[in-house]
Motif scaffolding. Structure first.
Motif, mmCIF file in Angstrom:
data_model
loop_
_atom_site.group_PDB
_atom_site.id
_atom_site.type_symbol
_atom_site.label_atom_id
_atom_site.label_comp_id
_atom_site.label_asym_id
_atom_site.label_seq_id
_atom_site.Cartn_x
_atom_site.Cartn_y
_atom_site.Cartn_z
ATOM 1 N N ALA A 1 -48.366 -32.871 -6.255
ATOM 2 C CA ALA A 1 -47.920 -32.678 -7.637
ATOM 3 C C ALA A 1 -46.556 -33.306 -7.864
ATOM 4 O O ALA A 1 -46.306 -33.950 -8.893
ATOM 5 N N ARG A 2 -45.666 -33.149 -6.891
ATOM 6 C CA ARG A 2 -44.329 -33.750 -7.014
ATOM 7 C C ARG A 2 -44.414 -35.268 -7.069
ATOM 8 O O ARG A 2 -43.751 -35.910 -7.886
ATOM 9 N N ARG A 3 -45.218 -35.851 -6.204
ATOM 10 C CA ARG A 3 -45.287 -37.320 -6.150
ATOM 11 C C ARG A 3 -45.997 -37.891 -7.386
ATOM 12 O O ARG A 3 -45.642 -38.967 -7.862
ATOM 13 N N LEU A 4 -46.981 -37.179 -7.903
ATOM 14 C CA LEU A 4 -47.703 -37.670 -9.073
ATOM 15 C C LEU A 4 -46.862 -37.620 -10.346
ATOM 16 O O LEU A 4 -47.127 -38.363 -11.297
ATOM 17 N N THR A 5 -45.874 -36.766 -10.376
ATOM 18 C CA THR A 5 -45.067 -36.597 -11.588
ATOM 19 C C THR A 5 -43.685 -37.206 -11.458
ATOM 20 O O THR A 5 -42.868 -37.080 -12.362
ATOM 21 N N ALA A 6 -43.419 -37.882 -10.332
ATOM 22 C CA ALA A 6 -42.127 -38.536 -10.140
ATOM 23 C C ALA A 6 -42.208 -39.978 -10.619
ATOM 24 O O ALA A 6 -43.255 -40.620 -10.510
ATOM 25 N N GLY A 7 -41.120 -40.492 -11.146
ATOM 26 C CA GLY A 7 -41.072 -41.894 -11.551
ATOM 27 C C GLY A 7 -40.848 -42.792 -10.353
ATOM 28 O O GLY A 7 -40.793 -42.352 -9.203
ATOM 29 N N ALA A 8 -40.695 -44.071 -10.619
ATOM 30 C CA ALA A 8 -40.502 -45.040 -9.545
ATOM 31 C C ALA A 8 -39.239 -44.748 -8.748
ATOM 32 O O ALA A 8 -39.141 -45.063 -7.567
ATOM 33 N N SER A 9 -38.265 -44.121 -9.389
ATOM 34 C CA SER A 9 -37.014 -43.808 -8.697
ATOM 35 C C SER A 9 -37.098 -42.520 -7.905
ATOM 36 O O SER A 9 -36.140 -42.123 -7.252
ATOM 37 N N GLY A 10 -38.264 -41.847 -7.971
ATOM 38 C CA GLY A 10 -38.417 -40.576 -7.278
ATOM 39 C C GLY A 10 -38.173 -39.382 -8.170
ATOM 40 O O GLY A 10 -38.386 -38.243 -7.786
ATOM 41 N N THR A 11 -37.702 -39.621 -9.390
ATOM 42 C CA THR A 11 -37.504 -38.550 -10.358
ATOM 43 C C THR A 11 -38.255 -38.900 -11.624
ATOM 44 O O THR A 11 -38.558 -40.051 -11.900
ATOM 45 N N SER A 12 -38.547 -37.890 -12.417
ATOM 46 C CA SER A 12 -39.314 -38.110 -13.639
ATOM 47 C C SER A 12 -38.387 -38.136 -14.835
ATOM 48 O O SER A 12 -37.453 -37.339 -14.940
ATOM 49 N N GLU B 1 -56.715 -44.534 -4.281
ATOM 50 C CA GLU B 1 -56.005 -44.645 -3.002
ATOM 51 C C GLU B 1 -54.545 -44.246 -3.164
ATOM 52 O O GLU B 1 -53.865 -44.665 -4.098
ATOM 53 N N ALA B 2 -54.070 -43.424 -2.243
ATOM 54 C CA ALA B 2 -52.660 -43.029 -2.215
ATOM 55 C C ALA B 2 -52.244 -42.925 -0.744
ATOM 56 O O ALA B 2 -52.453 -43.850 0.033
ATOM 57 N N ALA B 3 -51.667 -41.797 -0.364
ATOM 58 C CA ALA B 3 -51.259 -41.556 1.026
ATOM 59 C C ALA B 3 -51.031 -40.062 1.177
ATOM 60 O O ALA B 3 -51.016 -39.321 0.184
ATOM 61 N N LEU B 4 -50.880 -39.606 2.402
ATOM 62 C CA LEU B 4 -50.526 -38.207 2.597
ATOM 63 C C LEU B 4 -49.168 -37.952 1.949
ATOM 64 O O LEU B 4 -48.228 -38.729 2.147
ATOM 65 N N LEU C 1 -47.210 -41.445 13.477
ATOM 66 C CA LEU C 1 -47.344 -42.894 13.362
ATOM 67 C C LEU C 1 -46.505 -43.441 12.213
ATOM 68 O O LEU C 1 -45.959 -44.548 12.305
ATOM 69 N N HIS C 2 -46.403 -42.679 11.133
ATOM 70 C CA HIS C 2 -45.571 -43.100 10.013
ATOM 71 C C HIS C 2 -44.130 -43.328 10.466
ATOM 72 O O HIS C 2 -43.455 -44.263 9.992
ATOM 73 N N ARG C 3 -43.676 -42.493 11.391
ATOM 74 C CA ARG C 3 -42.297 -42.598 11.876
ATOM 75 C C ARG C 3 -42.183 -43.462 13.133
ATOM 76 O O ARG C 3 -41.135 -43.521 13.745
ATOM 77 N N ARG C 4 -43.299 -44.102 13.498
ATOM 78 C CA ARG C 4 -43.355 -44.994 14.659
ATOM 79 C C ARG C 4 -42.986 -44.279 15.961
ATOM 80 O O ARG C 4 -42.371 -44.842 16.866
ATOM 81 N N ILE C 5 -43.371 -43.026 16.050
ATOM 82 C CA ILE C 5 -43.211 -42.251 17.286
ATOM 83 C C ILE C 5 -44.400 -42.558 18.192
ATOM 84 O O ILE C 5 -45.547 -42.576 17.715
ATOM 85 N N PRO C 6 -44.203 -42.818 19.476
ATOM 86 C CA PRO C 6 -45.345 -43.010 20.380
ATOM 87 C C PRO C 6 -46.327 -41.851 20.248
ATOM 88 O O PRO C 6 -45.924 -40.676 20.266
ATOM 89 N N THR C 7 -47.612 -42.175 20.092
ATOM 90 C CA THR C 7 -48.628 -41.178 19.779
ATOM 91 C C THR C 7 -49.844 -41.375 20.661
ATOM 92 O O THR C 7 -50.293 -42.509 20.852
ATOM 93 N N ASP D 1 -45.013 -49.661 7.714
ATOM 94 C CA ASP D 1 -44.327 -50.908 7.390
ATOM 95 C C ASP D 1 -43.287 -50.741 6.296
ATOM 96 O O ASP D 1 -42.716 -51.709 5.799
ATOM 97 N N GLY D 2 -43.051 -49.481 5.881
ATOM 98 C CA GLY D 2 -42.018 -49.225 4.880
ATOM 99 C C GLY D 2 -42.498 -49.249 3.445
ATOM 100 O O GLY D 2 -41.684 -49.217 2.520
ATOM 101 N N THR D 3 -43.821 -49.280 3.205
ATOM 102 C CA THR D 3 -44.353 -49.359 1.835
ATOM 103 C C THR D 3 -44.640 -47.981 1.233
ATOM 104 O O THR D 3 -45.233 -47.890 0.154
ATOM 105 N N TYR D 4 -44.225 -46.920 1.890
ATOM 106 C CA TYR D 4 -44.577 -45.571 1.431
ATOM 107 C C TYR D 4 -44.018 -45.263 0.043
ATOM 108 O O TYR D 4 -44.613 -44.502 -0.723
ATOM 109 N N ALA D 5 -42.894 -45.871 -0.301
ATOM 110 C CA ALA D 5 -42.260 -45.585 -1.594
ATOM 111 C C ALA D 5 -43.172 -45.935 -2.760
ATOM 112 O O ALA D 5 -43.052 -45.357 -3.848
ATOM 113 N N THR D 6 -44.096 -46.868 -2.569
ATOM 114 C CA THR D 6 -44.988 -47.288 -3.654
ATOM 115 C C THR D 6 -46.411 -46.763 -3.489
ATOM 116 O O THR D 6 -47.295 -47.125 -4.269
ATOM 117 N N ALA D 7 -46.640 -45.915 -2.482
ATOM 118 C CA ALA D 7 -48.007 -45.482 -2.155
ATOM 119 C C ALA D 7 -48.662 -44.697 -3.283
ATOM 120 O O ALA D 7 -49.889 -44.701 -3.407
#
Length: 536
Positions: A30-41, A175-178, A293-299, A349-355
């Motif tokens: 809900a937070r991510r769906l209602t946030a603007g591109a800057s992370g705030t609505s 399509e989105a992300a966790l 994996l998102h944080r590139r921790i050995p898994t 790869d750092g694209t999470y901000a636009t997911a």
């Protein structure tokens, strides 16, 4: 929960969740769906939390462990299913996030339809993590939501394949992300060597298998006395999560011969905080692997018990992460396959901000879409006076200045103009799906010609052939009707769900003839649809 008033201009969102992990997913979604591109609505947003009463309703401790999800404590309360529907009716939410098991999602969709609200909220649902079992079952139970979120490109492709494979509309799949990915990328620290095993409540299920994993984890700690080994637990004995934990590791650890070594600990808490100090994440198939994996921790994903659907680790075939305790004891560290990783939505790869950009745009579009109020035949004169305003939009894109709207009137510029038949067909289909009835639906669609979006119209009507709707098109004015004139002869449908006839001058035919022609094909469709199982 504050009541809605005329002065309330905030976007109102409700999250209904039935467990701790689904609460985390739903609230952050809900937070991510209602946030603007800057992370705030730019618009003020009010998010209310509703916890569905049941066996897995999260305890205050579990809610605290989920961490800050941006919803004030006084906006979270426990409800029954009926209380939830009453709340929706009374509060006038704009968006509802259903963070529920599939059967509960379907029940809420039917409940929302039964409310017959003037405007149904945008309904969003999805999955908490890795989808490794009951894929078709879960997806079909979620069908009817406006948006079904997929946590990765891989999942989006699978979801669409299921819907399209049964002839269902797949347009809701987005399509989105966790929503709970985050944290700093892994950086080794001198003097720190921490291995974390992410436990799962129901995987594996048997006592022998769970004892085996616990024993190997403890043996790993003894083999590496300078290494910190943590068993990350989801819940305390007696608490319930998304899955029932019949054999808690805490109880099994008490019976382990020889006790526990000093460098081995059982830990609780927010997974993100545990990952902050993790140098190797080990699991059978936990969603924690995706966070890692998102944080590139050995898994590492264990194969000691086999690679099986029941374990969920088949999801990681081709990932490069499958390995055994024997290899880990010897110092092996898996490396993820880049191609596999790119399809999993972990955005390493750092694209999470636009997911969530696409999902957010879908919600905005659904909120902005206006539709005229339903019409009862007896109200036709008042309805026409209120809503039919010929000449507001005219000639080569020039617009007359909009006149003031009276209460209840729709700004026609938001409804749409020109030949957009496919959009109207899609809207009717969505309405029928959202308001199921045992009776067939007859749609009378009058067109004055100029039909040119043939491909889009054909796609909609072909997809609608398996739905309990008959589409009777009536052409007025001797104009071009495009695909509508040819639909009777188009193959590839089990039943002919479309009728068409043209009337050059409707004033020249009697009411009896008009009604006969309007209903001429509907009875034969009803018989064919019943025979095909489309109607019950």
């Amino acid at each position: 929960m504050p009541p809605r008033t005329e002065k309330t201009t905030a976007l109102r969102v409700a999250v209904l969740a039935d467990s701790d992990t689904r609460w985390k997913w739903g609230a952050l979604t809900a937070r991510r769906l209602t946030a603007g591109a800057s992370g705030t609505s730019a618009q003020r947003v009010e998010i209310s939390g509703l916890l569905l009463r049941g066996r897995a309703t999260p305890t205050p401790r579990q809610l605290a462990e989920v961490g800050d999800v941006g919803i004030e404590a006084d906006r979270v309360r426990e409800v029954t299913a009926v209380e939830f529907l009453h709340t929706v009716r009374d509060e006038g939410y704009d968006v509802i996030v259903l963070a529920l098991v599939g059967g509960a999602v379907q029940a809420m969709l039917h409940g929302l339809a039964a409310l017959r609200l003037p405007a149904r909220p945008v309904v969003v649902t999805g999955y908490v993590g890795v989808v490794y079992e009951k894929l078709a079952d879960g997806l079909l139970l979620r069908h009817g939501a406006d948006i079904v979120l997929a946590n990765s490109r891989h999942d989006a492709e699978r979801f669409r394949a299921v819907y399209e494979g049964v002839g269902a509309d797949a347009s809701a799949v987005t399509e989105a992300a966790l929503p709970f990915l985050g944290g700093e990328p892994h950086r080794p620290q001198e003097g720190r060597d921490t291995v974390v095993f992410a436990a799962q409540p129901s995987v594996p299920a048997s006592r022998d298998d769970r004892m085996y994993l616990l024993r190997r984890l403890v043996e790993h700690a003894r083999l590496h006395p300078d290494r910190e080994v943590l068993l990350k637990l989801r819940s305390k004995p007696g608490e319930h999560t998304t899955h029932i934990e019949e054999l808690p590791y805490q109880r099994l650890a008490e019976k382990l011969p020889g006790g526990l070594p000093p460098n081995f600990r059982l830990v609780y808490g927010h997974m993100g905080e545990v990952l902050d100090r993790t140098d190797l994440l080990v699991t059978v198939s936990s969603t924690a692997a995706l966070e890692s994996l998102h944080r590139r921790i050995p898994t590492a994903v264990l194969t000691d018990l086999g690679v099986r659907e029941a374990l969920g680790n088949h999801h990681f075939i081709g990932s490069g992460l499958l390995t055994s305790w024997d290899h880990l004891d010897g110092g092996f560290r898996p490396e993820p396959d880049p191609q596999w990783l790119a399809g999993q939505g972990v955005a390493a790869d750092g694209t999470y901000a636009t997911a969530y950009d696409h999902a957010r745009a879908r919600v905005d579009a659904l909120l902005a879409a206006a539709r005229l109020p339903d019409l009862a035949v007896g109200d036709l004169p008042q309805w026409l006076a209120l809503h039919v305003r010929v000449g507001q939009i005219f000639g080569f894109g020039r617009r007359k200045p909009p006149r003031g709207l009276v209460p209840g009137q729709i700004d026609m510029r938001t409804v749409g103009i020109q030949n957009e038949e496919q959009k109207v067909i899609a809207e009717v289909r969505a309405f029928v799906r959202a308001h199921p009835t045992p009776d067939p639906t007859l749609v009378l669609f009058f067109s004055d010609g100029g039909v040119h979006r043939n491909r889009e119209i054909e796609q909609e009507l072909r997809a609608a052939a398996e739905e309990p709707v008959f589409w009777q098109f009536v052409g007025l004015g001797s104009s071009q009707y495009g695909v509508l004139e040819r639909f009777d002869t188009m193959p590839g449908r089990r039943v002919d769900n479309v009728g068409f006839f043209a009337v050059d001058d409707i004033e020249r035919i009697s009411d009896q003839e008009l009604y006969d022609r309007v209903l001429s094909e509907f009875p034969s469709w009803v018989r064919a649809a019943r025979q095909a199982g489309i109607l019950r």
